[in-house]
Scaffold this motif. Sequence first.
Motif, PDB file in Angstrom:
ATOM      1  N   GLU A 185      27.211  -0.682  35.773  1.00  0.00           N
ATOM      2  CA  GLU A 185      26.638   0.839  36.218  1.00  0.00           C
ATOM      3  C   GLU A 185      25.393   0.996  35.393  1.00  0.00           C
ATOM      4  O   GLU A 185      25.577   0.786  34.098  1.00  0.00           O
TER       5      GLU A 185
ATOM      6  N   ILE B  84      36.783  17.376  48.448  1.00  0.00           N
ATOM      7  CA  ILE B  84      37.468  17.652  49.668  1.00  0.00           C
ATOM      8  C   ILE B  84      38.040  16.200  50.528  1.00  0.00           C
ATOM      9  O   ILE B  84      37.312  15.327  50.657  1.00  0.00           O
TER      10      ILE B  84
ATOM     11  N   HIS C  26      34.229   3.969  44.391  1.00  0.00           N
ATOM     12  CA  HIS C  26      34.296   2.983  45.057  1.00  0.00           C
ATOM     13  C   HIS C  26      34.180   1.555  44.439  1.00  0.00           C
ATOM     14  O   HIS C  26      35.345   0.588  44.645  1.00  0.00           O
TER      15      HIS C  26
ATOM     16  N   PHE D 257      34.032  10.419  49.323  1.00  0.00           N
ATOM     17  CA  PHE D 257      34.994  10.794  48.050  1.00  0.00           C
ATOM     18  C   PHE D 257      36.343  10.537  48.740  1.00  0.00           C
ATOM     19  O   PHE D 257      37.218   9.761  48.023  1.00  0.00           O
ATOM     20  N   LYS D 258      36.782  11.045  49.817  1.00  0.00           N
ATOM     21  CA  LYS D 258      38.086  10.795  50.356  1.00  0.00           C
ATOM     22  C   LYS D 258      38.456   9.450  50.652  1.00  0.00           C
ATOM     23  O   LYS D 258      39.635   9.163  50.960  1.00  0.00           O
TER      24      LYS D 258
ATOM     25  N   THR E  29      32.186  17.790  46.344  1.00  0.00           N
ATOM     26  CA  THR E  29      33.171  19.011  46.326  1.00  0.00           C
ATOM     27  C   THR E  29      34.534  18.911  46.527  1.00  0.00           C
ATOM     28  O   THR E  29      35.345  19.546  46.986  1.00  0.00           O
TER      29      THR E  29
ATOM     30  N   GLY F  10      27.514  10.089  43.386  1.00  0.00           N
ATOM     31  CA  GLY F  10      28.206  11.031  44.206  1.00  0.00           C
ATOM     32  C   GLY F  10      29.756  11.079  43.643  1.00  0.00           C
ATOM     33  O   GLY F  10      30.065  12.507  43.991  1.00  0.00           O
ATOM     34  N   THR F  11      30.391  10.314  43.064  1.00  0.00           N
ATOM     35  CA  THR F  11      31.604  10.273  42.590  1.00  0.00           C
ATOM     36  C   THR F  11      31.900  11.744  41.571  1.00  0.00           C
ATOM     37  O   THR F  11      32.769  12.407  41.747  1.00  0.00           O
TER      38      THR F  11
ATOM     39  N   VAL G 208      21.370  -3.373  37.759  1.00  0.00           N
ATOM     40  CA  VAL G 208      21.001  -4.440  38.429  1.00  0.00           C
ATOM     41  C   VAL G 208      19.383  -4.313  38.816  1.00  0.00           C
ATOM     42  O   VAL G 208      19.296  -3.402  39.468  1.00  0.00           O
TER      43      VAL G 208
END
Lengths: 88, 413
Positions: B61, B76, B40, B366-367, B74, B69-70, B205
């Motif tokens: 980062e 989908i 994101h 993710f989607k 899974t 999570g990226t 950060v």
Amino acid sequence: MKILNCPINGPRPIHEFIYGGEFRDMPDVDAVTDGEWVDYLYNRSGVPGIKREWWYHVASNVWFIAERDTATNVVCKTYLFEGRRNYE
Amino acid sequence: MPYQLVKYALSSKYPRTRMFTATVDLKDNYDVVIIGAGGHGLAAAYYLARDYDITNVAVLEKDYIGAGGTGRNTTIIRSNYLTPEGVRFYDESLRLFKDLSTEFDLNLFYSERGHFTLAHSDSAVRTMRWRAEVNKHMGVNSEFVNPDFVKESCPYIDLTCGGNAPIMGALYHPPGAIARHDAVAWGYGAGAVKRGVEIHQNTEVVGIDVRKGKVIGVRTNRGYIRTSKILSAVAGWTPQITDMVGIRTPIYVRPLQACVSEPLKPFLDTIIVSGSLHVYVSQSSRGELVMGGATDPYDLNMMRTSLEFTEGLASHMLDLFPFLSEVKILRVWAGLCDMTPDFAPIMGKTPVEGFYLDAGWGTWGFKATPISGKTMAHTIAKDCEPDLIYAFRLSRFEDFELTGEKGAASVGH
Ligand SMILES: Cc1cc2nc3c(=O)[nH]c(=O)nc-3n(C[C@H](O)[C@H](O)[C@H](O)COP(=O)(O)OP(=O)(O)OC[C@H]3O[C@@H](n4cnc5c(N)ncnc54)[C@H](O)[C@@H]3O)c2cc1C
């Protein structure tokens, strides 16, 4: 946290319990502002650290409070709820 | 044969140039600071540079690109949600996904599989029919199918589920797909860097300075940065960041675990999800079964895995596919999910001027990577939210206008 200490029944396996969410003090409904009410209803403290939480021992119908560190999953203590008194 | 390889040695095109340039020092001033180099954050940086020519941007980062999570999901991708606002939003994401491999010149292994959400009860059948109607109304390919159709598309499935929870039908969504998650982050990251954006890994950060209700700077473990615009895109770490600016949200954090089996010969073309059995599964192009289930049943900011999860998941997998009993699990892992009460994200402006939030992605973000990047870039560049994300604003809780998406979650949580 594979074992949780129920204040009535002693140490029991974790799958006998249900998590009831963070303990939150309900504001005085007669005095509360809309903003405070929304905050109470929805907002949560998601930051890792020691939290007071509701837990339920299913087999014996006992609701109680656990103080647990959500950064390490270590339970510091568990005790029965005694009204607002034990949180002030 | 070796002679064919010589051309690579002699050609100036090889080796391919690196995707990411070496880290430079932090500047003391950026137009926009993005916290979190997950899909994101990187997508937002990419669209800021590509569509709005805003390139004095730093993505910070604390770990490495895709560490959250990226790189753990899974993979989908689907748009068969329940609310019209959700369907419209995720379908736009799916549309963007389809062009990304070409746009990045990087193969994302985007693979349409068809997505089945199985119903094992009357109430599940009702929700599936409801979703199918909303989807069709919004022009999304989605229909309720009977058990025979499921069997034809997935011959190895046991329709009786061992007699415990017979399959009564399914919501079938042909555009349902999987894609290589790391490559999505790399593609967006590389595209942003090519346009001048800086990505700083190992840069955490630790504080945000706000004066008179406006963002003025960011404190990091590598020094101070002045900026008037900050995007928080840290998913499972959101409460720590919103705490820095004094914003309260309904977000609570739960781990979600997943696992892969040893590679098997291809036998499963489709994506199979069962809410009642708490399991979803697809087969990767390497042959592994990629499997997930429900989030842990209590709040935890920890990425540990548990035997209970693997046992529970394995037993439900055997309800669906009894012949897998000898198959081994190769890896188990967990990621943090920033859950919201209505299972919809929280996106847009906040009460602090210059502080933008992209969060509440729970188990479903993710989607949304392409469309969240695009809409957040718009929000930051214009300081106003596009209609597409109005339903996801933070103030919907004050307004009691929740976007109830729980019925479209992959598995009952
Ligand atoms: C097991 C699992 C399966 C999932 N399956 C699916 C699925 O099939 N489909 C789907 O759509 N979604 C799925 N999800 C959800 C999806 O993975 C997430 O919603 C999505 O990856 C969130 O992306 P992001 O870029 O917002 O955040 P992340 O990828 O989590 O990135 C956030 C980044 O912020 C960094 N960060 C945190 N704090 C700081 C700080 N203070 N300073 C600097 N950096 C910081 C972190 O290190 C991290 O890299 C799944 C999630 C899990 C855990």
